[in-house]
Design an enzyme around this catalytic site. Sequence first.
Site, mmCIF file in Angstrom:
data_model
loop_
_atom_site.group_PDB
_atom_site.id
_atom_site.type_symbol
_atom_site.label_atom_id
_atom_site.label_comp_id
_atom_site.label_asym_id
_atom_site.label_seq_id
_atom_site.Cartn_x
_atom_site.Cartn_y
_atom_site.Cartn_z
ATOM 1 N N ASP A 174 -5.333 8.456 10.695
ATOM 2 C CA ASP A 174 -3.970 8.052 11.005
ATOM 3 C C ASP A 174 -3.464 8.631 12.318
ATOM 4 O O ASP A 174 -3.798 9.751 12.690
ATOM 5 C CB ASP A 174 -3.041 8.476 9.870
ATOM 6 C CG ASP A 174 -3.319 7.700 8.600
ATOM 7 O OD1 ASP A 174 -3.240 6.465 8.661
ATOM 8 O OD2 ASP A 174 -3.634 8.313 7.571
ATOM 9 N N TYR B 141 -10.468 -4.784 3.880
ATOM 10 C CA TYR B 141 -9.523 -4.342 4.904
ATOM 11 C C TYR B 141 -10.295 -4.185 6.210
ATOM 12 O O TYR B 141 -11.149 -3.316 6.313
ATOM 13 C CB TYR B 141 -8.902 -3.021 4.458
ATOM 14 C CG TYR B 141 -7.763 -2.490 5.310
ATOM 15 C CD1 TYR B 141 -7.747 -2.605 6.690
ATOM 16 C CD2 TYR B 141 -6.698 -1.835 4.712
ATOM 17 C CE1 TYR B 141 -6.706 -2.107 7.446
ATOM 18 C CE2 TYR B 141 -5.648 -1.322 5.462
ATOM 19 C CZ TYR B 141 -5.664 -1.463 6.836
ATOM 20 O OH TYR B 141 -4.631 -0.953 7.587
ATOM 21 N N GLU C 36 0.861 -1.175 0.000
ATOM 22 C CA GLU C 36 0.000 0.000 0.000
ATOM 23 C C GLU C 36 0.901 1.230 0.000
ATOM 24 O O GLU C 36 1.773 1.377 0.865
ATOM 25 C CB GLU C 36 -0.898 0.026 1.237
ATOM 26 C CG GLU C 36 -1.890 -1.107 1.296
ATOM 27 C CD GLU C 36 -2.680 -1.110 2.597
ATOM 28 O OE1 GLU C 36 -2.434 -0.230 3.456
ATOM 29 O OE2 GLU C 36 -3.544 -1.984 2.763
#
Length: 266
Positions: free
Chosen positions: A53, A167, A42
């Site tokens: 994040d 995911y 990725e």
Amino acid sequence: MNRLSASFPANRAALVTFVTAGDGPTAAILDALVGGGADVIELGMPFTDPMADGPAIQAANLRSLAAGTTTADILQIAADFRARHPKVPLVLMGYANPMLRRGAGWFADQCAKVGVDGVICVDLPPEEDELAAALRAMGVAPIRLATPTTDAARLPAVLDGASGFLYYVSVAGITGLQQAAQASIEAAVARLKSFTTLPVAVGFGVRTPEQAGAIARVADGVVVGSAIVEIIAQHGAEAPTPVRDYVATLKAAIVAAAQEAAEEIA
């Protein structure tokens, strides 16, 4: 699509690794990921407000943007990677603003041209996902995310039109700071696999070979990002070698977990 499908072998989990484009010597770091045994890579697209994040990847985004990284640079990195590694799947991961700035069709076309296999757009909900159809039309997989709060009523919308792999974000939080209990990961993967035939890759908070090996026993893929990004932050231009060595420990743990599982069955 074919590269992504082939990257999830039937006899073990795939190792999926993440780095931010433009943070450090990206080309050499990508080669190090491959050298260490990553099955899928990725490549993060830096953004000013990476809301999913944690501190490590936030800092990587800022370092990359400060160095002047553009979308054109990222696409060139991808094209060069594809020339060097024709069989290794490459997934772009990031946020809607850079991906949609010139239109979904333009971005999907560029991804296809440079050999990108899939795209993960973190902040585009499926009901508003104008990108997925454009990606599918160009043979690029729109990869979706599921979380601990994605219930049975929500999953069909998440999976509608998704491809490549699913995911699973194993914690309801940001990257890198915590890891879910193994029992909750096992239960979540079993539940998700009852809804889809896509491979299920588990990420967020995976840092050690022991954690990677444990997840590999129940999931189709193990995603590691923040720990790699921290190595890049620590070593800078010298990062490729320690990145390769660290990734190799993760891959060895995943392979060992598969061997142990096979022996238990035998």
